[in-house]
Write an enzyme that holds these catalytic residues in place. Structure first.
Site, PDB file in Angstrom:
ATOM      1  CE  LYS A  85      -1.316-129.636  43.970  1.00  0.00           C
ATOM      2  NZ  LYS A  85       0.172-129.518  44.022  1.00  0.00           N
ATOM      3  NE  ARG A 117      -0.179-132.397  38.157  1.00  0.00           N
ATOM      4  CZ  ARG A 117       0.379-132.604  39.353  1.00  0.00           C
ATOM      5  NH1 ARG A 117       0.444-131.648  40.261  1.00  0.00           N
ATOM      6  NH2 ARG A 117       0.890-133.764  39.640  1.00  0.00           N
ATOM      7  CE1 TYR A 145       5.938-131.909  42.109  1.00  0.00           C
ATOM      8  CE2 TYR A 145       4.767-129.830  42.368  1.00  0.00           C
ATOM      9  CZ  TYR A 145       4.763-131.175  42.061  1.00  0.00           C
ATOM     10  OH  TYR A 145       3.595-131.795  41.710  1.00  0.00           O
ATOM     11  CG  ASP A 148       3.184-135.241  41.755  1.00  0.00           C
ATOM     12  OD1 ASP A 148       2.043-135.223  41.277  1.00  0.00           O
ATOM     13  OD2 ASP A 148       3.440-135.087  42.964  1.00  0.00           O
ATOM     14  CG  ASP A 158       1.364-128.816  47.620  1.00  0.00           C
ATOM     15  OD1 ASP A 158       1.196-130.001  47.993  1.00  0.00           O
ATOM     16  OD2 ASP A 158       0.991-128.400  46.500  1.00  0.00           O
ATOM     17  CG  ASP A 159       1.124-133.041  51.989  1.00  0.00           C
ATOM     18  OD1 ASP A 159       0.794-132.869  53.163  1.00  0.00           O
ATOM     19  OD2 ASP A 159       1.352-134.165  51.496  1.00  0.00           O
ATOM     20  CB  CYS A 218      -4.316-132.186  42.114  1.00  0.00           C
ATOM     21  SG  CYS A 218      -2.680-132.847  41.787  1.00  0.00           S
ATOM     22  CG  ASP A 228      -3.391-133.763  45.437  1.00  0.00           C
ATOM     23  OD1 ASP A 228      -3.704-134.472  44.456  1.00  0.00           O
ATOM     24  OD2 ASP A 228      -2.205-133.556  45.764  1.00  0.00           O
TER      25      ASP A 228
HETATM   26  C1  9PG Z   1       1.413-133.541  48.090  1.00  0.00           C
HETATM   27  C2  9PG Z   1       1.522-133.861  46.617  1.00  0.00           C
HETATM   28  C3  9PG Z   1       1.569-132.594  45.750  1.00  0.00           C
HETATM   29  C4  9PG Z   1       1.521-132.987  44.293  1.00  0.00           C
HETATM   30  C5  9PG Z   1       0.292-133.841  44.032  1.00  0.00           C
HETATM   31  C6  9PG Z   1       0.327-135.077  44.925  1.00  0.00           C
HETATM   32  O1  9PG Z   1       1.662-141.768  46.683  1.00  0.00           O
HETATM   33  N1  9PG Z   1       1.467-141.342  45.533  1.00  0.00           N
HETATM   34  O2  9PG Z   1       1.290-142.120  44.603  1.00  0.00           O
HETATM   35  C7  9PG Z   1       1.445-139.929  45.290  1.00  0.00           C
HETATM   36  C8  9PG Z   1       1.037-139.453  44.060  1.00  0.00           C
HETATM   37  C9  9PG Z   1       1.044-138.080  43.841  1.00  0.00           C
HETATM   38  C10 9PG Z   1       1.420-137.208  44.831  1.00  0.00           C
HETATM   39  C11 9PG Z   1       1.819-137.696  46.061  1.00  0.00           C
HETATM   40  C12 9PG Z   1       1.826-139.066  46.295  1.00  0.00           C
HETATM   41  O3  9PG Z   1       1.430-135.855  44.579  1.00  0.00           O
HETATM   42  O4  9PG Z   1       0.216-134.233  42.696  1.00  0.00           O
HETATM   43  O5  9PG Z   1       1.485-131.841  43.468  1.00  0.00           O
HETATM   44  O6  9PG Z   1       0.482-131.745  46.057  1.00  0.00           O
HETATM   45  O7  9PG Z   1       0.409-134.671  46.296  1.00  0.00           O
HETATM   46  O8  9PG Z   1       1.414-134.715  48.858  1.00  0.00           O
END
Ligand code: 9PG
Length: 476
Positions: A281, A339, A146, A343, A175-176, A324, A283
């Site tokens: 994590k 989670r 974030y 977000d 993270d990502d 997540c 996701d």
């Molecule tokens: C990393 C993130 C973070 C975050 C996760 C997730 O495209 N979308 O609708 C979308 C939804 C959630 C999102 C990203 C994209 O967040 O919750 O904490 O890890 O991935 O990409």
């Protein structure tokens, strides 16, 4: 309180007139909360651009319904809960009934009548006695998402590890942004010394090293999707199932029942463990519970759960697994943390999504609205309400919004933050330290509100301040 357990594929529980209905969203980001069952649901018709995050099988229904469990608040002030004790069910209000239907054949249902806390606790009790209970009760995590988003590097993480020295974080989580592609779980050029070296650097400061992965999806342009098509879930026409659009294009679901997927998951998770990460994590997990043609036919949430079990097996019992974007009921008992909302972001809500009635998008409003309605799940796993912001200069949120985020962290015991630690003012550092060392007495009130050291906390003010909790859209 009145309790009974019944075996059925479909079950109707009598309620009397329903004043409001507790709609439980399908996965982490799916809208959750109390709605008027007589209000029509307006499906989000936004195919092709993005997904309203909810169960695709029910995206176009105009009647409200929820995933796994539903609660009716009746006119006499009592509560009736109908909850499935196996993943793959739906509960809808229907006149003076709650109606449950299961995709997993004959299953056990709990019907409970009593106060709100009594019926919710009874459900947690019965559910965890079948699916298992996990969690550590308290987690203090720094996560890179974030503040850096995908713009992370080995250098940035090393800097934060250094700056974290005065703070008692349990975990520093990358993270990502570290990987070469969605599905291609190898470090990219921004991590020149590899992931094991970075995990070591984190562990040498006495923390657990955490890593983000989305192991059940493959970007359409990933090497995985191109070279291992046997892993992809397909529709009846043989086309890969699109689970969403992000990272500049569509991403596909993996078939959670394919042997090749199980091998891939085992290899991916074992590799992250061998690098030294002991907090993962995981996701976008919902993708593997999308409808599709499985290698081995089985109900889709049970198929997902089978893949989740493979990941737990590969990770080992001592690894902290945070789910997540995960179907909540189907993840219970396998993951330590889940989670429980969408977000957070440094803004309140995305006006365009709110206008469409989509309450599953990122933003502090939706995060607080949904997470605050899932705190009762604390008895089943560590509920992760997403991060708090300490650095006020970085966000467009007022004091009450920031305080609600902090209250969620205190109540859940899951304190996450992403702030660039060097940028915090002295006051903000003090605030962070006090959150991380907080030992406030948390008590639940009878009405979904809480007290923190005797201070009344409730999140009701958020419910009326944005998009309604309704179902989302999905691509065809
Ligand atoms: C990393 C993130 C973070 C975050 C996760 C997730 O495209 N979308 O609708 C979308 C939804 C959630 C999102 C990203 C994209 O967040 O919750 O904490 O890890 O991935 O990409």
């Amino acid at each position: 309180m009145d309790l009974r357990i019944e075996r059925a594929r479909e079950l109707a529980a009598e309620t009397g007139r329903i004043e409001s209905f507790y709609r439980h969203g399908w996965h982490s980001w799916s809208p959750t909360g109390w709605v008027n069952p007589r209000d029509p649901v307006v499906p989000i018709r936004d195919e092709g651009r993005r997904l309203g995050h909810d169960d695709p099988e029910h995206a176009f229904e105009t009647q409200v319904g929820g995933s796994g469990v539903g609660v009716a608040r009746c006119t006499d002030g009592m509560f009736v809960l109908l909850g499935a004790l196996t993943p793959g069910a739906r509960v809808e209000p229907d006149g003076e009934l709650l109606r449950g239907t299961s995709e997993a054949g004959q299953i056990e249902w709990l019907v409970a009548e009593g106060t709100m806390n009594e019926v919710l606790d009874a459900y947690v009790q019965e559910l965890t006695s079948r699916l298992g209970r996990r969690g550590r009760g308290r987690m203090r995590v720094w996560c890179s998402w974030y503040s850096y988003y995908a713009d992370i590097s080995e250098e940035a993480i090393r800097r934060e590890v250094h700056d974290a020295a005065p703070f008692p974080f349990d975990v520093i989580q990358i993270d990502d942004g570290w990987q070469t592609g969605i599905g291609d779980w190898e470090p990219n050029a921004k991590f020149p010394n590899g992931m094991a070296a970075l995990a070591d650097a984190i562990m040498s400061t006495g923390r657990e090293a955490g890593l983000w992965l989305a192991p059940l999806i493959a970007g359409a342009d990933s090497r995985l999707a191109r070279t291992r098509p046997e892993l992809l879930l397909r529709d009846a026409e043989g086309r890969p199932v699109v689970a969403g659009i992000n990272w500049g294009g569509p991403y596909y679901s993996l078939d959670p029942t394919a042997d090749a997927t199980a091998e891939f998951l085992t290899e991916t998770i074992s590799t992250a463990r061998a690098w030294g990460f002991s907090y993962l994590k995981l996701d976008f997990l919902y993708a593997a519970a999308f409808p599709g043609v499985h290698a081995t036919a089985m109900p889709r949430e049970l198929a997902y759960r089978q893949a989740a079990e493979v990941m737990r097996q590969a990770a080992g019992n001592d690894c902290y697994l945070l789910a997540c974007g995960a179907p909540v009921i189907a993840s219970t008992g396998i993951f330590d943390g889940i989670r429980i909302g969408p977000d957070v972001a440094g803004f309140w809500e995305d006006a365009e999504l709110a206008a469409m009635g989509d309450a599953s998008g990122r933003g502090a409003r939706n995060a607080i609205a949904t997470s605050s309605q899932r705190l009762w799940l604390k008895g089943a796993f560590d509920p992760d309400p997403d991060v708090v912001y300490l650095d006020r200069s970085e966000v467009d949120l007022d004091g009450r919004m920031l305080e609600s985020l902090q209250d969620l962290a205190r109540i859940t015991g899951f304190v996450g933050t992403s702030d660039r630690l060097a940028d915090l003012s002295q006051d903000e550092k003090t605030n962070l330290l006090s959150l991380l060392t907080d030992d406030a007495v948390i008590k639940r009130r009878p009405d979904m509100g809480w007290t923190i050291d005797g201070r009344d906390v409730d999140f009701g003010w958020v419910a009326g301040s944005g998009a309604p909790a309704i179902s989302g859209a999905t691509p065809s």
